[in-house]
Write a protein that holds these residues in place. Structure first.
Motif, PDB file in Angstrom:
ATOM      1  N   GLN A 403       0.845  -6.174  15.469  1.00  0.00           N
ATOM      2  CA  GLN A 403       1.173  -6.799  14.192  1.00  0.00           C
ATOM      3  C   GLN A 403       1.389  -5.726  13.121  1.00  0.00           C
ATOM      4  OE1 GLN A 403      -1.715  -9.739  13.052  1.00  0.00           O
ATOM      5  NE2 GLN A 403      -1.309 -11.046  14.810  1.00  0.00           N
ATOM      6  N   GLN A 404       0.526  -4.703  13.133  1.00  0.00           N
ATOM      7  CA  GLN A 404       0.666  -3.635  12.144  1.00  0.00           C
ATOM      8  C   GLN A 404       1.970  -2.871  12.346  1.00  0.00           C
ATOM      9  OE1 GLN A 404      -1.170  -3.537   9.667  1.00  0.00           O
ATOM     10  NE2 GLN A 404      -0.882  -1.567   8.691  1.00  0.00           N
ATOM     11  N   LYS A 405       2.394  -2.712  13.590  1.00  0.00           N
ATOM     12  CA  LYS A 405       3.679  -2.055  13.845  1.00  0.00           C
ATOM     13  C   LYS A 405       4.833  -2.900  13.314  1.00  0.00           C
ATOM     14  CE  LYS A 405       2.378   0.688  17.905  1.00  0.00           C
ATOM     15  NZ  LYS A 405       2.663   0.938  19.343  1.00  0.00           N
ATOM     16  N   VAL A 406       4.708  -4.227  13.388  1.00  0.00           N
ATOM     17  CA  VAL A 406       5.732  -5.108  12.815  1.00  0.00           C
ATOM     18  C   VAL A 406       5.792  -4.918  11.300  1.00  0.00           C
ATOM     19  CG1 VAL A 406       6.433  -7.510  12.441  1.00  0.00           C
ATOM     20  CG2 VAL A 406       5.582  -6.806  14.680  1.00  0.00           C
ATOM     21  N   VAL A 407       4.610  -4.734  10.665  1.00  0.00           N
ATOM     22  CA  VAL A 407       4.579  -4.461   9.221  1.00  0.00           C
ATOM     23  C   VAL A 407       5.376  -3.192   8.909  1.00  0.00           C
ATOM     24  CG1 VAL A 407       3.095  -3.869   7.264  1.00  0.00           C
ATOM     25  CG2 VAL A 407       2.378  -5.639   8.874  1.00  0.00           C
ATOM     26  N   PHE A 408       5.178  -2.140   9.711  1.00  0.00           N
ATOM     27  CA  PHE A 408       5.929  -0.898   9.510  1.00  0.00           C
ATOM     28  C   PHE A 408       7.418  -1.122   9.722  1.00  0.00           C
ATOM     29  CE2 PHE A 408       2.014   1.515   9.566  1.00  0.00           C
ATOM     30  CZ  PHE A 408       2.345   2.641   8.826  1.00  0.00           C
ATOM     31  N   ALA A 409       7.762  -1.852  10.781  1.00  0.00           N
ATOM     32  CA  ALA A 409       9.175  -2.102  11.060  1.00  0.00           C
ATOM     33  C   ALA A 409       9.838  -2.851   9.910  1.00  0.00           C
ATOM     34  CB  ALA A 409       9.300  -2.896  12.359  1.00  0.00           C
ATOM     35  N   LYS A 410       9.123  -3.849   9.379  1.00  0.00           N
ATOM     36  CA  LYS A 410       9.641  -4.610   8.234  1.00  0.00           C
ATOM     37  C   LYS A 410       9.900  -3.682   7.051  1.00  0.00           C
ATOM     38  CE  LYS A 410       7.942  -7.994   4.863  1.00  0.00           C
ATOM     39  NZ  LYS A 410       6.757  -8.808   4.479  1.00  0.00           N
ATOM     40  N   ALA A 411       8.964  -2.766   6.790  1.00  0.00           N
ATOM     41  CA  ALA A 411       9.123  -1.840   5.667  1.00  0.00           C
ATOM     42  C   ALA A 411      10.306  -0.903   5.887  1.00  0.00           C
ATOM     43  CB  ALA A 411       7.841  -1.038   5.475  1.00  0.00           C
ATOM     44  N   MET A 412      10.491  -0.447   7.121  1.00  0.00           N
ATOM     45  CA  MET A 412      11.542   0.521   7.401  1.00  0.00           C
ATOM     46  C   MET A 412      12.944  -0.097   7.396  1.00  0.00           C
ATOM     47  SD  MET A 412      10.030   3.323   7.504  1.00  0.00           S
ATOM     48  CE  MET A 412       8.862   2.592   6.355  1.00  0.00           C
ATOM     49  N   MET A 413      13.023  -1.425   7.500  1.00  0.00           N
ATOM     50  CA  MET A 413      14.328  -2.100   7.508  1.00  0.00           C
ATOM     51  C   MET A 413      15.135  -1.804   6.237  1.00  0.00           C
ATOM     52  SD  MET A 413      15.276  -3.901  10.135  1.00  0.00           S
ATOM     53  CE  MET A 413      14.705  -4.800  11.580  1.00  0.00           C
ATOM     54  N   SER A 414      14.451  -1.554   5.115  1.00  0.00           N
ATOM     55  CA  SER A 414      15.161  -1.306   3.863  1.00  0.00           C
ATOM     56  C   SER A 414      15.429   0.178   3.622  1.00  0.00           C
ATOM     57  CB  SER A 414      14.357  -1.879   2.683  1.00  0.00           C
ATOM     58  OG  SER A 414      13.087  -1.250   2.587  1.00  0.00           O
ATOM     59  N   SER A 415      15.122   1.030   4.626  1.00  0.00           N
ATOM     60  CA  SER A 415      15.327   2.489   4.510  1.00  0.00           C
ATOM     61  C   SER A 415      14.731   3.039   3.221  1.00  0.00           C
ATOM     62  CB  SER A 415      16.826   2.827   4.581  1.00  0.00           C
ATOM     63  OG  SER A 415      17.374   2.383   5.799  1.00  0.00           O
ATOM     64  N   PRO A 416      13.418   2.852   2.997  1.00  0.00           N
ATOM     65  CA  PRO A 416      12.810   3.262   1.723  1.00  0.00           C
ATOM     66  C   PRO A 416      12.678   4.776   1.609  1.00  0.00           C
ATOM     67  CG  PRO A 416      11.117   2.560   3.247  1.00  0.00           C
ATOM     68  CD  PRO A 416      12.425   2.285   3.930  1.00  0.00           C
TER      69      PRO A 416
END
Length: 496
Positions: A403-416
Motif C-alpha cells: 500500500q505504501q508503494k502505491v502511495v509513492f507511485a501515486k505521488a510520482m505520477m505527477s513528476s514532482p
C-alpha cells in the motif's frame, strides 16, 4: 498454553495467504510475530479476532478447541487486538472511547457516567496510565490513543493482547512509555502477541519470536538463542541491506533552493514559526518530539492546513496561498503519514489510486484514456516491485508495505520536483524500508528536493543530508549530517 493454532490455512482465490501455520503463545509471554509485508501476519490476526474464518486447521484456546466466528466471540474469549489504525471516535472523550463496544454502567435505565469514569480512572492508576479522561480523542497524542485502546482491552478479561505495529508513529520516549505499560500487563498474566517491523524492539522485548514468510511458518525461536541477522535471513532469503541510502547515493546538491519557507505559522496555532530551505538534490530531515509540529508544518507548506503568516517560495517564486491542487500543479507532493485516511481510497483499485491526482492528464476530447492509465500503472507496479494481482486489485487487499508503494507511485505520477515525506516507511518491513530509502536517494540524485519526517532518529540519520530541529512548533538548529549522532539531535529537542 493460552493459544495454540494447528495447521491454520487461508486462501483468497487460488492464492494462499497462510498455509499450515502452527504457533503457540504462553500466559504472560511476550511473543513477537515478524515477517515481510505480505507474509501472512495480518491474515493470522484477523482469523484470531474472528474477522476471517480459516479454511483449514484448528484453534485451541486454553487447551480447548474453539471456532472463532465473530469479533465479539474473540473478545469474550479474552482476545483483544489493537490495530495499527486506532479504532477511536474523535469526538468521544477518553472515557467514552474506553467503553466503546462495552456495556455501559447504568442506574436502572440511565447511564451512570460517574461510575464509568471512576472505573476507568481506577484502571489508569493500576496501570500507571495518565490520560485526561474528559478530553476528546481528537486532542490526544498518538501514545495516549494507544493507551485508550489498552485500557479498553483491560476493561474485559483480556488474556491475550495482540498489538499490531503499536510504535509505528511514536518517538523513542513515547515507545518506552508503552513498553512500561506492556510490562505491567505481563505481570498481571496477560500474554502479548506483538507484530512489528522494528527488529531492535523485537530483540529487546521478546521471549520468543515466530517468523512467517510467504504465508508459511519458518521457525519459532527463543530470543536468547538468535540474533537480528538470523531473523532477517529467515524473513528475506538471506537478503542484506548493505550500505545505507546516504552511503549508496553520492548526491551532488546544487546551490539552487527549490523550497524556501520563512516564519510560517498555522491558523490553529500548532505551527508558530518554521524556517527551512531545501536545495535540488537534497534530502532535508525534520525531527522533533511528538507534538512538535512536524506533520503540521508539512501540511501548511502543502496546503491542507491553513496558514496565518510567513512566506513560501517554490523555485524562487512566491506561493502565498497553498492548496493541494496548486501544489501538485507547481510540482510539489505530500506523502501523508495517514495512508489509509488521507493518501489512499482503499476500496478502489491500484490503478484508480495511482491516477486519481492526475486524471486531467488522461482526458482526450472528453473521454478518459484507459489504455494510457493501464500502461502507466503497470510501469509503476514494475518499477516499485508492487506485489499485486494487477491494476484492478483493490488496495485494501494489499499488505501495508505494498500500500505504501502505491502511495509513492501515486505521488510520482505527477513528476514532482519537491516531495514532502511524512513517515514514509511507517509499518513496513525491513526490506521494503530499504527499497524506499533507495527510491528517495534515486530521486534526490535526479535533482529533486525532499523533506523527510521520521519518528525513528536512526532511520533519519541514515537517509538525510541535514536535520532541521523543530521544538513546540518552532524551528531551531539545522545540523549537517556529518558524524551527527542521536544524542546531539535529542539534546536540542529537549533544550529550552
Amino acid at each position: 498454553m493460552v493459544l495454540e493454532t494447528q495447521g491454520i490455512s487461508k486462501c483468497f482465490g487460488s492464492m494462499y495467504a497462510l498455509r499450515d501455520v502452527s504457533i503457540n503463545v504462553r500466559a504472560g509471554e511476550f511473543h513477537a510475530l515478524v515477517g515481510e509485508n505480505g507474509a501472512g501476519k495480518s491474515t493470522l490476526i484477523k482469523i484470531l479476532s474472528g474477522i476471517y474464518a480459516s479454511d483449514e486447521g484448528d484453534i485451541l484456546w486454553q487447551g480447548n478447541p474453539v471456532m472463532i466466528s465473530h469479533p465479539r466471540h474473540s473478545r469474550d474469549l479474552g482476545i483483544t487486538v489493537i490495530h495499527q489504525d486506532r479504532h477511536l471516535i474523535p469526538s468521544f472523550t477518553g472515557v467514552e472511547n474506553v467503553y466503546l463496544g462495552l456495556d455501559y454502567e447504568k442506574n436502572f435505565i440511565r447511564v451512570n457516567w460517574k461510575k464509568m469514569k471512576q472505573r476507568a480512572t481506577a484502571l489508569m492508576d493500576e496501570l500507571d496510565i495518565h490520560i485526561p479522561p474528559d478530553t476528546q480523542a481528537r486532542y490526544l497524542s498518538p501514545p495516549q490513543r494507544t493507551q485508550v485502546e489498552i485500557l479498553r482491552a483491560m476493561m474485559t478479561d483480556c488474556k491475550l493482547l495482540i498489538l499490531d505495529e503499536p510504535t509505528a508513529a511514536l518517538t523513542d520516549q513515547e515507545a518506552a512509555q508503552l513498553f512500561a505499560i506492556i510490562k505491567r500487563l505481563q505481570e498481571r498474566g496477560t500474554a502479548i502477541l506483538y507484530v512489528s517491523h522494528r527488529l531492535d524492539e523485537v530483540m529487546a522485548l521478546s521471549d520468543r519470536i515466530t517468523v512467517l514468510k510467504n504465508g508459511r511458518l519458518m521457525k519459532t525461536l527463543d530470543r536468547a538463542d538468535t540474533a537480528k541477522d538470523g531473523i532477517i535471513s529467515l524473513m528475506t532469503d538471506n537478503w542484506s541491506s548493505g550500505a545505507s541510502a546516504r552511503e549508496k547515493n553520492k548526491r551532488r546538491i546544487s546551490g539552487r533552493p527549490l523550497l524556501e519557507v520563512s516564519g510560517i505559522a498555522s491558523l490553529d496555532g500548532t505551527v508558530k514559526s518554521i524556517d527551512l530551505k531545501v536545495h535540488a538534490g537534497e534530502i532535508l530531515g525534520l525531527f522533533g518530539l511528538g507534538g512538535s509540529g512536524r506533520t503540521e508544518a508539512l501540511e501548511c507548506i502543502y496546503g491542507t492546513r491553513e496558514i496565518a503568516g510567513g512566506s513560501i517560495r517554490l523555485e524562487g517564486k512566491a506561493y502565498p496561498r497553498p492548496s493541494p491542487r496548486d501544489s501538485i500543479q507547481r510540482g510539489m507532493v505530500l506523502l501523508s503519514e495517514d495512508r489509509r485516511g488521507k493518501a489512499l481510497i482503499t476500496s478502489r483499485s491500484v490503478k484508480e489510486n495511482m491516477v486519481v491526482s492526475v486524471l486531467d492528464n488522461y482526458s482526450r476530447f472528453g473521454y478518459m484514456d484507459d489504455k494510457a492509465q493501464e500502461r502507466d500503472t503497470l510501469q509503476k507496479i514494475s518499477a516499485l516491485a508492487i506485489k499485486t494481482s494487477g491494476p484492478g486489485q483493490p488496495v485494501e487487499e494489499l499488505s501495508g508495505g505494498n500500500q505504501q508503494k502505491v502511495v509513492f507511485a501515486k505521488a510520482m505520477m505527477s513528476s514532482p520536483r519537491i516531495i514532502l515525506c511524512d513517515e514514509p516507511t511507517q509499518a513496513v518491513d525491513v526490506k521494503t524500508r530499504h527499497e524506499i530509502h533507495g527510491l528517495l536517494g534515486d530521486m534526490a540524485s535526479l535533482g529533486r528536493a525532499m523533506v523527510f519526517v521520521s519518528s525513528d532518529i536512526k532511520e533519519l540519520l541514515e537517509v538525510v543530508d541535514r536535520v532541521q530541529i523543530i521544538v513546540r512548533g518552532q524551528s531551531r538548529e539545522c545540523f549537517e549530517n556529518d558524524r551527527l549522532n542521536a544524542e546531539t539531535v535529542l539534546s536540542r529537542c529537549y533544550a529550552d
